[in-house]
Scaffold this motif. Sequence first.
Motif, mmCIF file in Angstrom:
data_model
loop_
_atom_site.group_PDB
_atom_site.id
_atom_site.type_symbol
_atom_site.label_atom_id
_atom_site.label_comp_id
_atom_site.label_asym_id
_atom_site.label_seq_id
_atom_site.Cartn_x
_atom_site.Cartn_y
_atom_site.Cartn_z
ATOM 1 N N ARG A 1 0.773 -1.182 0.163
ATOM 2 C CA ARG A 1 -0.159 -0.083 0.000
ATOM 3 C C ARG A 1 0.888 1.392 0.184
ATOM 4 N NH1 ARG A 1 -3.556 -1.141 5.176
ATOM 5 N NH2 ARG A 1 -1.670 -1.530 5.970
ATOM 6 N N PRO A 2 0.482 2.347 -0.617
ATOM 7 C CA PRO A 2 1.279 3.608 -0.341
ATOM 8 C C PRO A 2 1.284 3.965 0.876
ATOM 9 C CG PRO A 2 -0.665 3.884 -2.203
ATOM 10 C CD PRO A 2 -0.844 2.373 -1.439
ATOM 11 N N GLY A 3 2.636 4.501 1.219
ATOM 12 C CA GLY A 3 2.760 4.962 2.369
ATOM 13 C C GLY A 3 3.303 4.041 3.327
ATOM 14 N N SER A 4 3.378 2.876 3.049
ATOM 15 C CA SER A 4 3.844 1.726 4.021
ATOM 16 C C SER A 4 5.282 1.429 3.874
ATOM 17 C CB SER A 4 3.148 0.521 3.412
ATOM 18 O OG SER A 4 3.509 0.027 2.270
ATOM 19 N N SER A 5 5.860 0.867 4.875
ATOM 20 C CA SER A 5 7.404 0.251 4.679
ATOM 21 C C SER A 5 7.734 -1.119 4.267
ATOM 22 C CB SER A 5 7.961 0.407 5.990
ATOM 23 O OG SER A 5 7.312 -0.337 6.962
ATOM 24 N N VAL A 6 8.284 -1.259 3.173
ATOM 25 C CA VAL A 6 8.432 -2.644 2.477
ATOM 26 C C VAL A 6 9.789 -2.978 2.448
ATOM 27 C CG1 VAL A 6 8.194 -1.374 0.369
ATOM 28 C CG2 VAL A 6 7.939 -3.846 0.335
ATOM 29 N N ALA A 7 10.385 -3.991 2.663
ATOM 30 C CA ALA A 7 11.599 -4.837 2.452
ATOM 31 C C ALA A 7 11.365 -5.874 1.386
ATOM 32 C CB ALA A 7 12.024 -5.354 3.666
ATOM 33 N N LEU A 8 12.554 -5.616 0.471
ATOM 34 C CA LEU A 8 13.052 -6.427 -0.525
ATOM 35 C C LEU A 8 14.123 -7.059 -0.589
ATOM 36 C CD1 LEU A 8 11.220 -3.806 -1.843
ATOM 37 C CD2 LEU A 8 11.285 -5.063 -3.830
ATOM 38 N N SER A 9 14.110 -8.464 -0.582
ATOM 39 C CA SER A 9 15.210 -9.253 -0.641
ATOM 40 C C SER A 9 15.959 -9.335 -2.047
ATOM 41 C CB SER A 9 15.067 -10.566 -0.178
ATOM 42 O OG SER A 9 14.464 -11.188 -0.921
ATOM 43 N N ALA A 10 17.252 -9.689 -2.101
ATOM 44 C CA ALA A 10 17.743 -9.917 -3.463
ATOM 45 C C ALA A 10 17.304 -10.838 -4.075
ATOM 46 C CB ALA A 10 19.230 -9.964 -3.187
ATOM 47 N N GLY A 11 17.228 -10.866 -5.462
ATOM 48 C CA GLY A 11 16.620 -11.593 -6.455
ATOM 49 C C GLY A 11 16.050 -11.090 -7.736
ATOM 50 N N THR A 12 15.870 -11.928 -8.696
ATOM 51 C CA THR A 12 15.526 -11.237 -9.957
ATOM 52 C C THR A 12 13.877 -11.023 -9.926
ATOM 53 O OG1 THR A 12 15.303 -13.527 -10.804
ATOM 54 C CG2 THR A 12 17.310 -12.263 -11.513
ATOM 55 N N THR A 13 13.193 -11.774 -9.219
ATOM 56 C CA THR A 13 11.730 -11.539 -9.288
ATOM 57 C C THR A 13 11.410 -10.387 -8.196
ATOM 58 O OG1 THR A 13 11.472 -14.016 -9.120
ATOM 59 C CG2 THR A 13 9.548 -12.759 -8.879
ATOM 60 N N THR A 14 12.112 -10.329 -7.002
ATOM 61 C CA THR A 14 11.960 -8.995 -6.386
ATOM 62 C C THR A 14 12.369 -7.797 -7.082
ATOM 63 O OG1 THR A 14 14.040 -9.541 -5.377
ATOM 64 C CG2 THR A 14 12.313 -10.107 -4.082
ATOM 65 N N TRP A 15 13.505 -7.899 -7.837
ATOM 66 C CA TRP A 15 13.936 -6.743 -8.616
ATOM 67 C C TRP A 15 12.855 -6.433 -9.833
ATOM 68 C CZ3 TRP A 15 15.526 -7.611 -14.136
ATOM 69 C CH2 TRP A 15 15.909 -6.615 -14.745
ATOM 70 N N THR A 16 12.296 -7.521 -10.341
ATOM 71 C CA THR A 16 11.091 -7.128 -11.116
ATOM 72 C C THR A 16 10.079 -6.348 -10.582
ATOM 73 O OG1 THR A 16 11.738 -9.106 -12.527
ATOM 74 C CG2 THR A 16 9.539 -8.002 -12.915
ATOM 75 N N ALA A 17 9.638 -6.903 -9.020
ATOM 76 C CA ALA A 17 8.672 -6.324 -8.431
ATOM 77 C C ALA A 17 8.979 -4.829 -8.126
ATOM 78 C CB ALA A 17 8.310 -6.888 -7.094
ATOM 79 N N ALA A 18 10.303 -4.655 -7.989
ATOM 80 C CA ALA A 18 10.602 -3.163 -7.368
ATOM 81 C C ALA A 18 10.355 -2.269 -8.696
ATOM 82 C CB ALA A 18 12.177 -3.203 -7.370
ATOM 83 N N ARG A 19 10.385 -2.894 -9.783
ATOM 84 C CA ARG A 19 10.057 -1.871 -10.936
ATOM 85 C C ARG A 19 8.471 -1.442 -10.954
ATOM 86 N NH1 ARG A 19 12.782 -6.105 -14.625
ATOM 87 N NH2 ARG A 19 11.327 -5.461 -16.412
#
Length: 268
Positions: A92-110
């Motif tokens: 959700r907008p305004g939330s805190s989110v952690a992303l681990s390393a990886g190609t799927t999380t990298w795609t999610a970051a976009r």
Amino acid sequence: MLAQLRQQAILERIRRTGGARVAELVQDLGVSDMTIRRDLEALADRGLVEKVHGGATIAGAGSTEEPGFSAKSARQEAEKEAIARRAARLVRPGSSVALSAGTTTWTAARHLADVPELTVITNSLKVADVFYRSGRADQTVVLVGGVRTPSDALVGPVAVAAIRSMNVDVLLLGVHGMSVRAGFTTPNLLEAETDRELVGSAQRLVVLADHTKWGTIGISTIAHLDRADVVVSDTGLPAEAGAELSERVGELLLADPSEPDDRGEPTA
């Protein structure tokens, strides 16, 4: 197609992607399940592949094998895109989110780069670069320090110490493999330690794992299956795997790579 040519095609695919499932080969090559299983048996007898539940991997691929980021990013691209798009909707907008390393999380970051007012915690150089390039002034990005792995993760005691002081709303976790026995795993011992700290920092754990991750086991367990609040996989996940996950995780979401993306374009 002659058996020799078919087996060569199968071997080339496994070498290119690291593994293949029987169901995929049946569909792609237009032959029976039994024919593919005989082909895999023949290749395994020659020491060229290793048979695993539901398919085969390249011979010698062990629990500590860690492909580089470029090699992994070329695998299951459509599935990863669909998974990433579905997972991003959980943030959700305004939330805190952690992303681990990886190609799927990298795609999610976009997909998350345009979400307003996020606070992002990551140990991935690639993920941090996505947010840096987006240039949103209303996003805060924290890149932890540490030792760099082949998958461009920052791991080790420096990363663990930084993450330990943080609390985030949701973690998007990429994994090397998942199974009933071993849970969610990685081939890198230091990365496992860092990922466990990320899991501990999150109120909600969302695991991103395409169907090829089922039955793959890395040397170190990050978390057991029942620790996940949500697993986002794809429609290629075998029925038996879906049943096992549905029984153990909070929620299983299956993304369809053939569905249009947010711009109305198919992902495959």
